[in-house]
Design an enzyme around this catalytic site. Sequence first.
Site, PDB file in Angstrom:
ATOM      1  N   PRO A  47      -0.516  68.957  58.061  1.00 24.70           N
ATOM      2  CA  PRO A  47      -1.578  69.954  57.902  1.00 24.70           C
ATOM      3  C   PRO A  47      -2.656  69.532  56.909  1.00 24.70           C
ATOM      4  CG  PRO A  47       0.342  70.584  56.629  1.00 24.70           C
ATOM      5  CD  PRO A  47       0.727  69.335  57.365  1.00 24.70           C
ATOM      6  N   ASP A  86      -2.675  73.491  55.562  1.00 27.96           N
ATOM      7  CA  ASP A  86      -2.094  73.448  54.237  1.00 27.96           C
ATOM      8  C   ASP A  86      -2.985  74.317  53.355  1.00 27.96           C
ATOM      9  OD1 ASP A  86      -0.384  72.669  52.300  1.00 27.96           O
ATOM     10  OD2 ASP A  86      -1.107  70.618  52.139  1.00 27.96           O
ATOM     11  N   TRP A 558       3.226  69.795  48.283  1.00 31.75           N
ATOM     12  CA  TRP A 558       3.818  68.797  49.200  1.00 31.75           C
ATOM     13  C   TRP A 558       5.168  69.292  49.716  1.00 31.75           C
ATOM     14  CZ3 TRP A 558       0.827  64.965  50.851  1.00 31.75           C
ATOM     15  CH2 TRP A 558      -0.261  64.576  50.050  1.00 31.75           C
ATOM     16  N   GLN A 595       0.470  58.383  52.775  1.00 32.57           N
ATOM     17  CA  GLN A 595       1.456  59.454  52.962  1.00 32.57           C
ATOM     18  C   GLN A 595       2.895  58.955  52.901  1.00 32.57           C
ATOM     19  OE1 GLN A 595       0.622  62.568  52.851  1.00 32.57           O
ATOM     20  NE2 GLN A 595      -1.569  62.200  52.906  1.00 32.57           N
ATOM     21  N   TRP A 599       3.286  63.057  52.443  1.00 31.34           N
ATOM     22  CA  TRP A 599       3.904  63.891  53.474  1.00 31.34           C
ATOM     23  C   TRP A 599       5.079  63.215  54.167  1.00 31.34           C
ATOM     24  CZ3 TRP A 599       3.037  64.458  59.118  1.00 31.34           C
ATOM     25  CH2 TRP A 599       3.519  65.681  59.613  1.00 31.34           C
ATOM     26  N   LYS A 632     -14.438  51.807  48.742  1.00 30.18           N
ATOM     27  CA  LYS A 632     -13.989  53.173  48.964  1.00 30.18           C
ATOM     28  C   LYS A 632     -15.202  54.091  49.099  1.00 30.18           C
ATOM     29  CE  LYS A 632     -10.329  55.912  47.055  1.00 30.18           C
ATOM     30  NZ  LYS A 632      -9.483  56.242  45.931  1.00 30.18           N
ATOM     31  N   LYS A 635     -18.474  60.382  47.044  1.00 30.12           N
ATOM     32  CA  LYS A 635     -19.727  61.134  46.946  1.00 30.12           C
ATOM     33  C   LYS A 635     -20.632  60.532  45.890  1.00 30.12           C
ATOM     34  CE  LYS A 635     -18.405  65.581  48.816  1.00 30.12           C
ATOM     35  NZ  LYS A 635     -17.313  66.484  48.458  1.00 30.12           N
TER      36      LYS A 635
END
Length: 1020
Positions: A47, A86, A558, A595, A599, A632, A635
């Site tokens: 999610p 989530d 998590w 992850q 997750w 990477k 912003k």
Amino acid sequence: MFHSVNSKVNFPQVEENILNFWRNNNIFERSVESRRGGHRFVLYEGPPTANGSPGIHHVLSRVFKDIIPRYKAMKGYYTPRIAGWDTHGLPVELEVERELSFSGKAEIEEYGVDRFNARCRESVFGYLKEWEAMTERIAFWVDLDNAYITMKNEYIETVWWTIKQMWDKGLVYQGYRVTPHCPRCGTSLSSHEVALGYRDDTEDPSVYIKFKVVPSPISESEEQKRLYELSREKPTYLVAWTTTPWTLPGNTALAVAADAEYAVVELDNEYLILASARQEAVGLGETPVVARIKGSDLQDLVYKPLFNPHDFGVERQRFQRQSELVLQEPDDNLTYRVIAADFVSMEEGTGIVHVAPAFGEVDFEVGMHPDYCLDFVQPVDLQGNITGNYPFSGKFVKDADPLILDDLKMRGLLYRSEKIRHTYPFCWRCEAPLLYYAKQTWYIKTTAVKEGLITGNNEMNWYPEHIKHGRFGDWLENNVDWAFSRERYWGTPLNIWRCESCGHPECVGSVKGLQEKPGFTGLKEPLDLHRPFVDELTFDCPECGAKMRRVPEVIDCWFDSGAMPVAQWHYPFENDTLLEDGRFPADYICEAVDQTRGWFYSLHAISTLLFNRPCFRNVICLGHVLDAKGEKMSKTKGNVVEPWAVINKYGADALRWYFFVATQAGNVYRFDEKSVAEITRRFLLTLWNVYSFFVTYANIDRFTPGYEAVPLEPSELDKWIISELNQLIIDVDTALDGYNPTEAGRKIESFVNDLSNWYVRRSRRRFWKSENDADKQSAYTTLHECLVTLSKLLAPFTPFLAEELYQNLVGSVFPEAPDSVHLADFPVADVAKIDEQLATDTRLVMKVSSLGRAARSQAGIKVRQPLAHVVVSVAGSNEQRSLERLKPQILEELNVKDLRFIDSVTELDKPGYMVSSEGNCAVAIPTEISPELASEGMAREIVHRLQIMRRSAGFDIADYITTYYQGDDYACRVMVEFADYISQETLSHQLIEGMPGEGAFTESYKLGDHDILLGVKRLD
Ligand SMILES: [Zn+2]
Ligand SMILES: [Zn+2]
């Protein structure tokens, strides 16, 4: 008739139309329902949090989540797919804090937890519409209407049940331990969260500190006595190294390696002690050594603290048995001791390690060890500020560093001070530097099921495979208990109640279980299991009758997402058969590689703790999406790629195709818009051009598949492409079955390339010939079959383009066929049609042709100029036979009249030939051109120009024209000599010498040394 197709295609527009078609005809729902009764195929959706816009990396994981279930559905599997959101945790809280311009927990408490959480609840779905729009636009087929949501009471109740199962097995405990702590968020992080936030190249102080030895009346050894004597002559210091000066006020011991040798070096006014092995590195290699002693002889040496905590209003405690701390009386003459420990490294520092049990996991372990029972001094609060009344009190730890160093320098306790660049952990959400901090935290004892975690991993398929025993396997091997409580507000409340009076704890696993407790009170309707309402729920202590209150913590978000296999179904309160009915475990999950510690881990840990079995079978681990330079996206750097911009320009299929084929899953993507443009041109437009070519000519010839008037006579070319097509079906099926869309996509791309650049190009004249003969029918039938099969093979990859092809090529002629390609079955190969010899032969023809074209290009002779022959040398008689079999293709491709073989390439090394070779294969063309061939070449040039002019004038492919010409004698002679050929190729009704008629489209050319004026006019 097919719908006419424009060769200039606007993919985003085509896709919008297809989206409407899917929506209006419920194609997704039907693609699931029509397979009901088939074998179940389960996707677990990891999610996302919908409180920010979906980024390009979300598109990546969502298209990979999409492709496998689409493929499985076409293979007959029943694949309902449920979305999830989530909704808890730090990301949400931080967003709300930003909105309210809060900078910490005090302001939240003041504002009111109920109001704060209400805002969190609102904020969670701030971008839901955008997420839903993006999900639909990229054709990620998932059931959004019945999505599971982690903040729902039902979801929370299952999470409670999950924790209760662990509690009952004795796997939940509270420990006074050092945990990574975010001073800004005011909460502990789990080790997998810490793993998300490491930053290389963090600048920190690298300092060498002097701890003054204090002569003691008691000494263990001769060496120690000698040391104390020295220290009466001149001040003597133990030198230790640190990169965190702010931990120095918490120092309560120095550690040495018992077996290592230490040196006492003499400077003008002092002696310094450090490991002999580190002298050189610390810059004391040349300094005279007055004594060398073993580490074990330094043990229990007494030194003066840098900062006596009692002088600065800070408590001093001491470990008593395990982690129990006892307050100590003030002591003006406080001293600490040197200890021997096995963690002291000779690779860095001085071989003497500064120990502060309040900070750092190792330090804490040493401090509470029964052999040591060290003092414990905690001069930093949970916000990361220095407490007490030091000269640097009130400062944030990192800001206190320079002040602490100034203070030590002034007192002559700083030996050396430098800067170092190293790896340091930061908060993965708010980017504050993490502090290792000793405090009470709730743990799940995952180490108790370590074996189960490892054997469970052995049953899973990882793509790429190296993750299994690498990144993920290592993580499991080094498993530590899961610090899963958070001192925060917006999360699943930890379902442990504790007696206010006697401390008796209980874990409650359901709402009903809570309501049935004696003396239960505080429930308000409607039920909301969040703070602060859940904090009002109390009941009577079964031990002493006093009030049981919930502990203040919430749990790690998590844990929420990792509990989704059961919590999405409100198991076991509802759907209690899911372990038997195929809904558990998942066949497939897919997320980015980070992850493995997020997750993927939380799913696996919870499933192992609950059921001692894994909850997913196959997992694709995706690489990160970086910018074109490999940096990477962020912003602040302004290099974030906005997915909508890419989709609106190139379409979702282009972006999907890029993600599938650009690199193997697991590798990093260096996302560059140019690559998407390039892929569109190289693949999507190539296929579109073949499709548009087919439809245009098929409509001219009124070709209808399945209604051939004459028996087909497939040519070698037809047989070859059909053989390749069937091989492609096997390859794509195998690759997708092996969770490798990249391999499958690249095979398709290579087939489309052959289809366009060999089959269609070599077959152009067959479509063009005006008689409706068997050969032409075969060409149409073959190309139609290729395109229809491609549409089905491509359906999981580029669902829009696949649908467009299918609708037109199947839907418009076979009304009984399924009304969407996504309702069709995946193609099955006809193995009998695979001709490996023909495939090999054709490869060789392509190679010879490519070398022949290279030779022409080197000689400066255009392909349009016919040549008498081509001479070829190949590896042996088998290859000669291959080329003989397909001789017409070579003659036509290279525009030569004859093919000759020679045995050795050296025979070609003579004037009058241009040779091009590769490996065993050499191809030569004669460079001399006879006058007859020259005028034939001229005729071809003229045809080529006339065809360009037809297009420029806007004529239809099938329009008949009148052609006018004027030129020198030679040009006119060629026009007459090749009149039949020119007329046929250009659909010229007449070739007229003289001024072009009125309304004609004209151009003049210089062809070689000859001038010619041409005019074309459409016949009415
Ligand atoms: Zn933080
Ligand atoms: Zn009690």
